[in-house]
Design a protein around this motif. Structure first.
Motif, PDB file in Angstrom:
ATOM      1  N   HIS A  15       0.837  -1.199   0.000  1.00 59.26           N
ATOM      2  CA  HIS A  15       0.000   0.000   0.000  1.00 59.26           C
ATOM      3  C   HIS A  15       0.876   1.255   0.000  1.00 59.26           C
ATOM      4  O   HIS A  15       0.604   2.215  -0.731  1.00 59.26           O
ATOM      5  CB  HIS A  15      -0.943  -0.020   1.201  1.00 59.26           C
ATOM      6  CG  HIS A  15      -1.908   1.110   1.228  1.00 59.26           C
ATOM      7  ND1 HIS A  15      -2.491   1.563   2.386  1.00 59.26           N
ATOM      8  CD2 HIS A  15      -2.413   1.906   0.243  1.00 59.26           C
ATOM      9  CE1 HIS A  15      -3.298   2.582   2.118  1.00 59.26           C
ATOM     10  NE2 HIS A  15      -3.261   2.808   0.818  1.00 59.26           N
ATOM     11  N   ARG A  17       3.903   1.568  -1.172  1.00 54.43           N
ATOM     12  CA  ARG A  17       4.510   1.717  -2.500  1.00 54.43           C
ATOM     13  C   ARG A  17       3.482   2.196  -3.525  1.00 54.43           C
ATOM     14  O   ARG A  17       3.784   3.048  -4.357  1.00 54.43           O
ATOM     15  CB  ARG A  17       5.098   0.383  -2.962  1.00 54.43           C
ATOM     16  CG  ARG A  17       6.389   0.035  -2.286  1.00 54.43           C
ATOM     17  CD  ARG A  17       6.972  -1.249  -2.852  1.00 54.43           C
ATOM     18  NE  ARG A  17       8.315  -1.455  -2.352  1.00 54.43           N
ATOM     19  CZ  ARG A  17       8.768  -2.611  -1.911  1.00 54.43           C
ATOM     20  NH1 ARG A  17       8.009  -3.681  -1.920  1.00 54.43           N
ATOM     21  NH2 ARG A  17      10.016  -2.705  -1.483  1.00 54.43           N
ATOM     22  N   ALA A  18       2.279   1.650  -3.471  1.00 53.42           N
ATOM     23  CA  ALA A  18       1.239   1.992  -4.446  1.00 53.42           C
ATOM     24  C   ALA A  18       0.845   3.460  -4.370  1.00 53.42           C
ATOM     25  O   ALA A  18       0.572   4.085  -5.392  1.00 53.42           O
ATOM     26  CB  ALA A  18       0.014   1.104  -4.250  1.00 53.42           C
ATOM     27  N   ASP A  19       0.798   4.021  -3.158  1.00 52.44           N
ATOM     28  CA  ASP A  19       0.374   5.413  -2.996  1.00 52.44           C
ATOM     29  C   ASP A  19       1.508   6.415  -3.180  1.00 52.44           C
ATOM     30  O   ASP A  19       1.254   7.612  -3.284  1.00 52.44           O
ATOM     31  CB  ASP A  19      -0.285   5.619  -1.631  1.00 52.44           C
ATOM     32  CG  ASP A  19      -1.724   5.147  -1.599  1.00 52.44           C
ATOM     33  OD1 ASP A  19      -2.150   4.432  -2.535  1.00 52.44           O
ATOM     34  OD2 ASP A  19      -2.434   5.470  -0.625  1.00 52.44           O
ATOM     35  N   HIS A  20       2.759   5.948  -3.179  1.00 53.18           N
ATOM     36  CA  HIS A  20       3.908   6.842  -3.378  1.00 53.18           C
ATOM     37  C   HIS A  20       3.738   7.576  -4.713  1.00 53.18           C
ATOM     38  O   HIS A  20       3.350   6.960  -5.686  1.00 53.18           O
ATOM     39  CB  HIS A  20       5.205   6.011  -3.382  1.00 53.18           C
ATOM     40  CG  HIS A  20       6.433   6.845  -3.408  1.00 53.18           C
ATOM     41  ND1 HIS A  20       7.093   7.209  -2.260  1.00 53.18           N
ATOM     42  CD2 HIS A  20       7.127   7.399  -4.428  1.00 53.18           C
ATOM     43  CE1 HIS A  20       8.144   7.939  -2.585  1.00 53.18           C
ATOM     44  NE2 HIS A  20       8.181   8.074  -3.892  1.00 53.18           N
ATOM     45  N   ALA A  24       0.649   6.940   2.307  1.00 55.63           N
ATOM     46  CA  ALA A  24      -0.437   5.973   2.446  1.00 55.63           C
ATOM     47  C   ALA A  24      -0.814   5.895   3.922  1.00 55.63           C
ATOM     48  O   ALA A  24      -0.007   6.223   4.792  1.00 55.63           O
ATOM     49  CB  ALA A  24       0.022   4.599   1.962  1.00 55.63           C
ATOM     50  N   SER A  80       2.840   5.983   5.703  1.00 55.29           N
ATOM     51  CA  SER A  80       4.173   5.989   5.099  1.00 55.29           C
ATOM     52  C   SER A  80       4.763   7.391   5.113  1.00 55.29           C
ATOM     53  O   SER A  80       4.042   8.383   5.179  1.00 55.29           O
ATOM     54  CB  SER A  80       4.112   5.460   3.667  1.00 55.29           C
ATOM     55  OG  SER A  80       3.283   6.271   2.857  1.00 55.29           O
ATOM     56  N   THR A  82       7.375   9.401   2.613  1.00 56.34           N
ATOM     57  CA  THR A  82       7.866   9.228   1.247  1.00 56.34           C
ATOM     58  C   THR A  82       9.247   9.826   1.001  1.00 56.34           C
ATOM     59  O   THR A  82       9.888   9.476   0.020  1.00 56.34           O
ATOM     60  CB  THR A  82       6.865   9.834   0.245  1.00 56.34           C
ATOM     61  OG1 THR A  82       6.746  11.232   0.504  1.00 56.34           O
ATOM     62  CG2 THR A  82       5.508   9.168   0.363  1.00 56.34           C
ATOM     63  N   THR A 108       9.279   4.929   2.174  1.00 56.37           N
ATOM     64  CA  THR A 108       9.513   4.568   0.776  1.00 56.37           C
ATOM     65  C   THR A 108      10.505   5.536   0.136  1.00 56.37           C
ATOM     66  O   THR A 108      10.589   5.625  -1.087  1.00 56.37           O
ATOM     67  CB  THR A 108       8.181   4.570  -0.013  1.00 56.37           C
ATOM     68  OG1 THR A 108       7.563   5.851   0.130  1.00 56.37           O
ATOM     69  CG2 THR A 108       7.247   3.488   0.472  1.00 56.37           C
ATOM     70  N   GLY A 112      10.725   4.408  -3.533  1.00 57.00           N
ATOM     71  CA  GLY A 112       9.573   5.001  -4.224  1.00 57.00           C
ATOM     72  C   GLY A 112       8.467   3.978  -4.355  1.00 57.00           C
ATOM     73  O   GLY A 112       8.183   3.238  -3.428  1.00 57.00           O
ATOM     74  N   ASN A 113       7.871   3.909  -5.546  1.00 54.08           N
ATOM     75  CA  ASN A 113       6.799   2.932  -5.722  1.00 54.08           C
ATOM     76  C   ASN A 113       7.293   1.655  -6.394  1.00 54.08           C
ATOM     77  O   ASN A 113       6.505   0.812  -6.795  1.00 54.08           O
ATOM     78  CB  ASN A 113       5.605   3.530  -6.477  1.00 54.08           C
ATOM     79  CG  ASN A 113       5.990   4.032  -7.854  1.00 54.08           C
ATOM     80  OD1 ASN A 113       7.121   3.862  -8.294  1.00 54.08           O
ATOM     81  ND2 ASN A 113       5.057   4.656  -8.527  1.00 54.08           N
TER      82      ASN A 113
END
Length: 138
Positions: A15, A17-20, A24, A80, A82, A108, A112-113
């Motif tokens: 999650h 990584r996905a929102d980076h 998140a 997270s 970033t 992250t 990042g993502n």
């Protein structure tokens, strides 16, 4: 000490990584009084910000009603960072209003993502005092 399954750890990291590049946020609920994180609940960062997270008030009210109906409580509150390390900011401490919860931060900043290393840490935050705790993945 926070003990959680590899699956829950992986879902929290995925999650983040996905929102980076935005932060998140979410909750892992468990049976009230158990301290056992079981139900992964990713939330929307209403702030949609790379430096700040905020739970949508309507979503949060719905979540707390649902947890109450299921006799659950928030065992983990996660978000997270970033661009910085996985350590609670002053704002994070201000918004930490679940003294029984583990506050998990995932950085992250390095990956990042994409794939790559993340920093995954857990803290207790009670009355403004931050205490880091060991994380055990089972």
């Amino acid at each position: 000490m926070l003990t959680l399954t590899q699956d829950l750890r992986d879902r929290i990291v995925a999650h983040a990584r996905a929102d980076h590049p935005d932060e998140a946020c979410g909750v892992v609920a468990g049976p009230a009084g158990s301290g056992s994180p079981e139900r992964f609940i990713p939330m929307l960062n209403a702030a949609r910000s790379p430096t700040f997270y905020e739970f949508d008030s309507t979503d949060l009210l719905k979540l707390y009603r649902e947890m109450d109906d299921r006799d659950e409580e928030p065992v983990i509150v996660y978000h997270s960072h970033t661009a910085t390390e996985a350590y609670p900011s002053r704002t994070d401490v201000t918004y930490a209003n679940e003294p029984g919860a583990h506050y998990v931060l995932v950085s992250t900043a390095e990956c990042g993502n994409g794939e790559g290393p993340v920093e995954f840490r857990s803290f207790r935050i009670v009355e403004g005092e931050i205490t880091e705790e060991e994380v055990k993945v089972v």
